[in-house]
Write an enzyme that holds these catalytic residues in place. Structure first.
Site, PDB file in Angstrom:
ATOM      1  CB  ILE A  44      28.962  10.784  49.841  1.00 31.50           C
ATOM      2  CG1 ILE A  44      30.447   9.778  49.655  1.00 31.50           C
ATOM      3  CG2 ILE A  44      27.830  10.019  49.369  1.00 31.50           C
ATOM      4  CD1 ILE A  44      29.854   8.136  49.945  1.00 31.50           C
ATOM      5  CD  GLU A  51      12.025  20.035  52.036  1.00 28.03           C
ATOM      6  OE1 GLU A  51      11.046  20.393  52.020  1.00 28.03           O
ATOM      7  OE2 GLU A  51      13.385  20.094  52.999  1.00 28.03           O
ATOM      8  CB  ALA A  52       5.562  16.022  51.723  1.00 31.39           C
ATOM      9  CE  LYS A  80       1.071  15.872  52.206  1.00 35.99           C
ATOM     10  NZ  LYS A  80       1.676  15.642  51.915  1.00 35.99           N
TER      11      LYS A  80
HETATM   12  C1  LIG Z   1      13.442  14.690  43.633  1.00 38.92           C
HETATM   13  C2  LIG Z   1      13.080  13.990  45.308  1.00 38.92           C
HETATM   14  C3  LIG Z   1      11.380  14.395  45.887  1.00 38.92           C
HETATM   15  C4  LIG Z   1      11.654  13.742  47.036  1.00 38.92           C
HETATM   16  N1  LIG Z   1      10.329  14.038  48.737  1.00 38.92           N
HETATM   17  C5  LIG Z   1       9.581  13.291  48.711  1.00 38.92           C
HETATM   18  C6  LIG Z   1       9.141  13.355  50.045  1.00 38.92           C
HETATM   19  O1  LIG Z   1       8.491  14.755  50.187  1.00 38.92           O
HETATM   20  N2  LIG Z   1       8.532  13.069  50.927  1.00 38.92           N
HETATM   21  C7  LIG Z   1       9.106  11.848  50.739  1.00 38.92           C
HETATM   22  O2  LIG Z   1       8.455  10.458  51.496  1.00 38.92           O
HETATM   23  N3  LIG Z   1      10.035  11.284  50.190  1.00 38.92           N
HETATM   24  C8  LIG Z   1      10.750  12.046  49.237  1.00 38.92           C
HETATM   25  N4  LIG Z   1      11.583  11.885  48.840  1.00 38.92           N
HETATM   26  C9  LIG Z   1      12.180  10.492  48.989  1.00 38.92           C
HETATM   27  C10 LIG Z   1      13.294  10.759  50.246  1.00 38.92           C
HETATM   28  O3  LIG Z   1      14.149  11.982  49.690  1.00 38.92           O
HETATM   29  C11 LIG Z   1      14.463   9.291  50.529  1.00 38.92           C
HETATM   30  O4  LIG Z   1      13.253   8.685  50.612  1.00 38.92           O
HETATM   31  C12 LIG Z   1      14.815   9.644  51.585  1.00 38.92           C
HETATM   32  O5  LIG Z   1      15.260  10.888  51.525  1.00 38.92           O
HETATM   33  C13 LIG Z   1      15.331   8.520  51.612  1.00 38.92           C
HETATM   34  O6  LIG Z   1      16.886   8.861  51.135  1.00 38.92           O
HETATM   35  P1  LIG Z   1      18.471   7.651  51.788  1.00 38.92           P
HETATM   36  O7  LIG Z   1      18.393   8.010  53.248  1.00 38.92           O
HETATM   37  O8  LIG Z   1      17.766   6.338  51.182  1.00 38.92           O
HETATM   38  O9  LIG Z   1      19.047   7.628  51.378  1.00 38.92           O
HETATM   39  P2  LIG Z   1      20.611   9.697  51.239  1.00 38.92           P
HETATM   40  O10 LIG Z   1      19.943  10.501  51.673  1.00 38.92           O
HETATM   41  O11 LIG Z   1      20.759   9.880  49.834  1.00 38.92           O
HETATM   42  O12 LIG Z   1      20.829   8.594  52.113  1.00 38.92           O
HETATM   43  C14 LIG Z   1      21.916   8.273  50.921  1.00 38.92           C
HETATM   44  C15 LIG Z   1      23.066   7.597  53.020  1.00 38.92           C
HETATM   45  O13 LIG Z   1      24.517   6.884  52.807  1.00 38.92           O
HETATM   46  C16 LIG Z   1      25.576   6.882  52.416  1.00 38.92           C
HETATM   47  N5  LIG Z   1      26.911   6.937  51.865  1.00 38.92           N
HETATM   48  C17 LIG Z   1      26.454   6.252  50.742  1.00 38.92           C
HETATM   49  N6  LIG Z   1      27.281   6.077  49.931  1.00 38.92           N
HETATM   50  C18 LIG Z   1      28.735   5.413  51.150  1.00 38.92           C
HETATM   51  C19 LIG Z   1      29.861   5.597  50.884  1.00 38.92           C
HETATM   52  N7  LIG Z   1      30.388   4.350  49.751  1.00 38.92           N
HETATM   53  N8  LIG Z   1      30.343   5.327  52.542  1.00 38.92           N
HETATM   54  C20 LIG Z   1      29.607   5.558  53.065  1.00 38.92           C
HETATM   55  N9  LIG Z   1      28.108   6.459  52.872  1.00 38.92           N
HETATM   56  C21 LIG Z   1      27.816   6.329  51.941  1.00 38.92           C
HETATM   57  C22 LIG Z   1      26.080   9.105  52.535  1.00 38.92           C
HETATM   58  O14 LIG Z   1      26.176   9.453  53.072  1.00 38.92           O
HETATM   59  C23 LIG Z   1      24.537   9.354  52.921  1.00 38.92           C
HETATM   60  O15 LIG Z   1      24.279   9.503  53.984  1.00 38.92           O
HETATM   61  C24 LIG Z   1      11.831  11.937  47.419  1.00 38.92           C
HETATM   62  C25 LIG Z   1      13.388  12.095  46.885  1.00 38.92           C
HETATM   63  C26 LIG Z   1      13.487  12.952  45.328  1.00 38.92           C
HETATM   64  C27 LIG Z   1      14.653  12.346  44.748  1.00 38.92           C
END
Ligand SMILES: Cc1cc2nc3c(=O)[nH]c(=O)nc-3n(C[C@H](O)[C@H](O)[C@H](O)COP(=O)(O)OP(=O)(O)OC[C@H]3O[C@@H](n4cnc5c(N)ncnc54)[C@H](O)[C@@H]3O)c2cc1C
Length: 500
Positions: A44, A51-52, A80
């Site tokens: 997945i 990144e900021a 930054k």
């Molecule tokens: C366009 C964009 C730009 C961004 N820029 C910034 C920024 O500059 N600064 C900032 O602070 N934040 C930024 N963010 C936010 C930041 O990217 C997220 O807050 C951060 O990456 C956290 O993501 P997450 O871990 O919640 O989700 P994800 O990175 O999506 O991780 C989800 C995890 O769940 C797992 N998973 C899902 N379903 C299953 C399943 N069925 N079985 C097993 N595992 C599963 C996946 O494998 C993965 O490991 C940005 C977001 C976006 C969309």
């Protein structure tokens, strides 16, 4: 009396949220307190952006005992000092939202008030002259604060840019060293307790079943536990923040790394530029109602500082948050809990504050409503304050060159924001409400930058005579200038301390 300590914590997801949570819980609670088990699926993958950051990340890093130079080196990061906003208040206009403060308050009166008085008289009109972070950013300078008494060099505030994938890998190492376990595999089913409705176990494609007492949902936008399993509704804020997609495309690095993020407004959204040691992170956030994916990708590709590395990748999102961040024995952290576009780099902060609040309201096996309710109230408040700050960027603009900006200028806004704007327009005053993330300096920088008109300066700024105010501001401006001159180049600082 306690009804029993939580002995097993299952974290679903290994993106930034999952590994930040695992690293923090393992560090603070340790494996003897509870088993900490993270499940992630390589198939997945992660969202791969983010990144900021903002200076508050330094608190998190200190809590984890991170060696900062090692951290920047390993994540191929840079430093930054704030964000430059281009074409936001109007086309052809730019401003800087710096970390730290402008000048210093004098005689109990805000520096902003004195500056506004001078600016209204046509003196010291460039507010950047009073922020070391803004001056150093534009000069391409960086260093960490030093013990230099009253000098602005003692108050350097900074954050980082880093590669999100490398950051997750770095945190994983910290988490596993502190005792967290990891299982790779796709979760295909979630088992719930028949009586309480609590989550009992996650079942993997391999047939493995992983039980837990406390579940942390870090599964990304889908919200596998909090949304798909527990059905907690999502509060949609697209009426306030209409952008719902981003197209991301890294490009070759710049010769010299600017120590700031750049945000450039386009006709239906905006573009980020995040300088890293090995590449530039770029993305175009836009509103699909006003722009197609192809047009958004074309605008991004036409506005890169270097040759693209790969193909544009579209990411869809809905701005908003879960009605309840914590439901039963499940706490959602990261994108599963909510998302506000990265305009002020606040998502990683939301993860950090979610973890800190979970730790300070940590449950026992009763999962008492008192803890949950408090957590949920604080997280909703935090989200609403940030939302208001982001809405300000869109709403307070003179741009009228597209249907998108016409919508933003005229859209209804939250009343608390409307009040803040009225107060600023009346007297140039800004305030930090309660514990909100952005302080009066941030509100001042953005309201000024977005070209909100100000009727009159704060009457209390007459406390000092015009001449005395002029003399003191000239002194502060010179101290800022001398401090910026003293600082080494950002490139040289990285080369000496943390080159990848
Ligand atoms: C366009 C964009 C730009 C961004 N820029 C910034 C920024 O500059 N600064 C900032 O602070 N934040 C930024 N963010 C936010 C930041 O990217 C997220 O807050 C951060 O990456 C956290 O993501 P997450 O871990 O919640 O989700 P994800 O990175 O999506 O991780 C989800 C995890 O769940 C797992 N998973 C899902 N379903 C299953 C399943 N069925 N079985 C097993 N595992 C599963 C996946 O494998 C993965 O490991 C940005 C977001 C976006 C969309």
């Amino acid at each position: 009396m306690t009804t029993g300590r939580v002995r097993s914590i299952v974290i679903v997801g290994g993106g930034t949220a999952g590994w930040m949570t695992a690293a923090a819980l393992a560090r603070v609670l340790g494996p003897d307190y509870a088993d900490i088990h993270l499940i992630e699926s390589d198939a997945i993958g992660t969202v791969g952006v983010g990144e900021a950051t903002i200076p508050q990340i330094n608190v998190f890093n200190r809590m984890l005992g991170i060696d900062e130079n090692d951290f920047v080196r390993r994540t191929k990061g840079s430093f930054k000092l704030g964000i430059e906003f281009v074409d936001w208040g109007g086309i052809g206009q730019r401003y800087f939202h710096p970390f730290g403060d402008y000048g210093i308050d004098m005689e109990g009166v805000s520096f902003h008030s004195y500056w506004m008085r001078m600016a209204k008289a046509g003196e010291f009109t460039d507010v950047n002259d009073f922020s070391l972070m803004a001056r150093a950013a534009y000069d391409g300078k960086f260093m960490r604060p030093i013990d230099a008494g009253n000098s602005p060099l003692s108050r350097i505030a900074y954050a980082f840019h880093f590669d999100a994938g490398l950051y997750a890998a770095y945190l994983r190492e910290l988490a596993e060293t502190a005792g967290a376990r990891r299982t790779e595999g796709r979760i295909v089913d979630i088992e719930r307790d028949g009586d309480s409705g609590h989550i009992a176990a996650a079942k993997l494609e391999s047939g493995e079943r992983i039980e837990g007492e406390l579940f942390i949902d870090c599964s990304g936008f889908r919200g596998l536990l909090i949304g798909e399993t527990l059905g907690v509704p999502y509060i949609d804020w697209r009426n306030f923040l209409p952008c719902d997609r981003a197209v991301a495309l890294p490009c070759e690095r710049l010769d010299s790394l600017p120590p700031y993020t750049r945000s450039t407004a386009h006709k239906a959204g905006w573009q980020w530029r995040i300088p890293l040691q090995h590449r530039i992170g770029n993305g175009h956030v836009y509103c699909s109602e006003y722009m197609s994916d192809d047009e958004a990708a074309a605008i991004l590709t036409d506005n890169l500082d270097g040759a693209p590395l790969g193909d544009p990748r579209v990411i869809r999102f809905t701005t908003g948050h879960r009605q309840r961040f914590w439901e039963g024995n499940c706490v959602s952290i990261g994108l599963s809990a909510g998302f506000m576009e990265p305009l002020e780099s606040t998502s990683i902060w939301m993860i950090q504050t979610g973890i800190a609040r979970l730790l300070s309201n940590f449950p026992d096996k009763s999962f008492a409503a008192a803890d949950r309710d408090r957590y949920n109230r604080l997280m909703v408040e935090e989200s609403e304050f940030i939302r208001d700050f982001l809405v300000l960027h869109y709403h307070a603009t003179t741009r009228d060159d597209s249907a998108f900006w016409d919508y933003c200028r005229n859209m209804p806004i939250p009343e608390r924001l409307a009040e803040k704007m009225r107060v600023f327009e009346n007297s140039g005053r800004t305030f930090r409400e309660h514990d909100e993330l952005f302080n009066d300096t941030s509100w001042f920088a953005v309201m000024l930058g977005q070209q909100l008109p100000v009727r009159a300066y704060d009457p209390v700024a007459d406390l000092l005579s015009f001449e005395e105010t002029h003399k003191r501001l000239a002194h502060i401006r010179d101290a800022v200038r001398n401090s910026a001159d003293y600082m080494p180049a950002h490139d040289a600082y990285i080369a000496e301390n943390c080159a990848a």
